[in-house]
Write an enzyme that holds these catalytic residues in place. Structure first.
Site, PDB file in Angstrom:
ATOM      1  N   HIS A 154     -31.502  81.071  10.089  1.00 58.17           N
ATOM      2  CA  HIS A 154     -31.146  79.659   9.938  1.00 58.17           C
ATOM      3  C   HIS A 154     -31.185  78.916  11.263  1.00 58.17           C
ATOM      4  CE1 HIS A 154     -27.505  81.749  11.050  1.00 58.17           C
ATOM      5  NE2 HIS A 154     -26.868  80.613  11.263  1.00 58.17           N
ATOM      6  N   ASP A 196     -17.097  79.235  14.952  1.00 58.86           N
ATOM      7  CA  ASP A 196     -18.512  79.053  14.699  1.00 58.86           C
ATOM      8  C   ASP A 196     -19.003  77.772  15.392  1.00 58.86           C
ATOM      9  OD1 ASP A 196     -20.787  80.128  12.768  1.00 58.86           O
ATOM     10  OD2 ASP A 196     -20.707  77.973  12.399  1.00 58.86           O
ATOM     11  N   ARG A 197     -19.566  76.796  14.663  1.00 60.94           N
ATOM     12  CA  ARG A 197     -20.055  75.572  15.299  1.00 60.94           C
ATOM     13  C   ARG A 197     -18.936  74.852  16.037  1.00 60.94           C
ATOM     14  NH1 ARG A 197     -24.987  76.375  15.932  1.00 60.94           N
ATOM     15  NH2 ARG A 197     -25.300  74.149  16.358  1.00 60.94           N
ATOM     16  N   HIS A 247     -16.825  87.014   8.812  1.00 60.41           N
ATOM     17  CA  HIS A 247     -17.018  85.871   9.698  1.00 60.41           C
ATOM     18  C   HIS A 247     -15.967  84.780   9.499  1.00 60.41           C
ATOM     19  CE1 HIS A 247     -19.090  82.828  12.047  1.00 60.41           C
ATOM     20  NE2 HIS A 247     -19.237  82.054  10.992  1.00 60.41           N
TER      21      HIS A 247
END
Length: 305
Positions: free
Chosen positions: A165, A120-121, A285
């Protein structure tokens, strides 16, 4: 640059990876990263995603430590790492800055070259590190994210609702921070709930740790996301225009949401990573927690390339 002290919460809200030693390592401009380290052998750095901390790697990290030196930091602005105030130019949380943190961290721990994997990030930080520091990153693992420019290009119309988001946190300073701070556990808990296909993969104490860490880091988390709409996108655009690609072996694991939204995720990544292995997985996820054996084996395969 002005810095804030990291918001400390009760240590009970910070479970640790069993068998790992913890350090606070200075990396840049007085910023210190909280990092867990264990094992011996060639180094592997694992970067967490949102809304989580290094703890998300607990299962995979323990398995890889049998053969590797495993390094699990909290990214700047997250967990128990320092949370600098966003800079006027919006680059304090640019992935270029965060990637430089990771290279400095590895060097401080004695590693000039290392394998790097991110979720992810953390995966956005990881591929920026691969582009900016190709001599340092030997192998690159990417979990469940798209390159930043491709994300913005794809998320349009009704499909963009799944990523509300991204648009909220891209807004100018003030509004998103106030809205999220009004109900942080509801906001961050929403993603922990809807992005997981195996709810029991994140036990209650770990969930509480993620929420406590995120609650204490709203401004820096928002700054991280805001950077992706501005500085990060500009850096990727410059690299795309210059034809820069990732020179090391790259392995991508993703859910098959490309098929649902009508794009070829493997082709998007191959444009950035000529030496690519791309696989889809059936879990949710949070794959290092939902399918740790699958992730561990995929990373071992990548490291053998």
């Amino acid at each position: 640059m002005t810095h804030t002290d990291p918001h400390r919460t009760d240590p009970a809200h910070h479970p640790r990876i069993e068998g790992f030693a913890y350090h606070r390592v200075p990396v840049a401009d007085g910023v210190r990263l909280n990092v867990a380290v264990a094992g011996s052998g060639s180094p592997v750095v694992l970067l967490h995603g949102f809304p989580q901390t290094h703890l998300m790697w607990r299962h995979v990290a323990a398995a890889l430590a049998d053969e590797h030196t495993v390094i699990c930091p909290d990214l700047r602005g997250y967990g128990e790492s320092d949370k600098p105030v966003e800079s006027a130019d919006g680059t304090a949380y640019a992935k270029r800055t965060m990637a430089a943190d990771i290279v400095a961290l590895a060097r401080a721990l004695g590693h000039e070259r290392f394998a790097l994997a991110g979720h992810d990030r953390g995966a956005l930080v990881a591929y920026r590190a691969g582009l900016d520091h190709p001599d340092a990153v030997t192998h690159l693992g990417i979990l469940d994210v798209l390159p930043i420019l491709d994300s913005w290009d794809i998320l349009r119309g009704r499909s963009a609702a799944v990523a509300f988001h991204l648009f909220l946190m891209a807004q100018p300073p003030g509004l998103p921070e106030r809205l999220i701070s009004a109900a942080p556990d509801v906001y961050f808990g929403h993603f922990l709930d809807v992005w997981a296909k195996a709810p029991d993969a994140i036990p209650a104490d770990v969930r509480a740790a993620y929420l406590a860490a995120s609650r204490a880091a709203v401004p820096s988390i928002v700054a991280d996301f805001r950077a992706s709409a501005h500085a990060d996108a500009a850096h990727d655009e410059a690299d795309r225009a210059a034809g820069r690609t990732l020179s090391m072996p790259v392995g991508v694991l993703q859910q098959d949401w490309g098929a649902a939204l009508g794009f070829d995720a493997a082709a998007l990544w191959r444009a950035w990573a000529p030496d690519l292995t791309h696989r889809t997985v059936s879990c949710g996820h949070f794959m290092p927690e939902e399918a740790p054996a699958t992730v561990t084996e995929a990373l071992r395969e990548l490291l053998r390339r």
